[in-house]
Design an enzyme around this catalytic site. Structure first.
Site: not given
Length: 233
Positions: A58-60
């Site tokens: 997902g979002c880093f």
């Protein structure tokens, strides 16, 4: 790194919305049921002085933030993996058509924390391995969960671990985390690095990523460190 004032567009990992709008609606990820994720049965030691892992979940921002708080991790860099160098930019990857995933490159001391332990942390607190191409509020192939092994040894550890977790029925839904060939890792733009640490009060970070740090501290107290290792100390 310049902070994002409320009058500017707030970049919620792949979702560009006005900051006041983001604040006025829920940014919380769906609450995951607490799960007990066993340690990998197959986690062969590495006598080398340094090792690298590349993981997408997902979002880093959140993935980087989690591993920056793990003892033995020397660096955790946000970036893109799974696609080509030519279009490894936030603007291109956000389209979901480049083949990249938002990923994190983790350099660590295998004498302090093993590759298998990093995977256990990933499955326990960093990402939900049962959601295909999305994590929380972020949707698209760039938000898939994926492991990019750096060696045949890592490939074997990851494959056996996913099989182990699937056989144990840790989650009610199937594990969809992919083990993908490593094509390269391309660091993200400077404003993405250390985002969780630099913007702890943003609505997105508070709702989606601060709970991961708290869960890391609870689940892995011996490996948790309060001061993160940053890309730009």
């Amino acid at each position: 790194m310049k902070a994002f004032p409320c009058s500017l567009v707030f970049l919620a990992c792949g979702l560009a919305v006005a900051a006041p709008v983001l604040e006025s609606r829920s940014t919380a990820a769906p609450q995951r049921a607490a799960v007990q994720v066993p340690a990998p049965l197959h986690d062969s030691p590495n006598p080398a002085g340094s090792e690298t892992a590349v993981i997408a979940g997902g979002c880093f921002w959140g993935i980087q933030g989690v591993y920056q708080h793990v003892k033995g991790v020397r660096s955790a860099v946000s970036g893109y993996s799974g696609g080509d160098r030519t279009n490894a930019s936030y603007a291109a990857v956000a389209s979901g058509r480049t083949g990249h995933a938002e990923a994190v490159r983790i350099t660590f001391d295998p004498a302090q924390v093993s590759y298998g332990k990093l995977l256990q942390i990933f499955f326990t607190v960093a990402a939900d391995p049962t959601t295909r191409d999305f994590q929380g509020p972020d949707h698209g192939t760039q938000y898939r969960t994926a492991i990019f092994p750096q060696s045949p040894r890592q490939q074997e550890i990851a494959r056996r671990y996913i099989d182990q977790l699937a056989a144990a029925g840790v989650w009610k839904r199937p594990i969809v985390t992919r083990i993908e060939p490593f094509k390269g890792f391309y660091p993200a733009e400077a404003y993405h690095q250390d985002f969780l640490t630099l913007h702890p009060d943003s609505a997105y970070i508070r709702a989606n990523d601060q709970p991961k740090i708290a869960a890391l501290k609870r689940a892995f107290p011996a490996l948790y460190r309060s001061t993160p290792v940053l890309v730009r100390p």
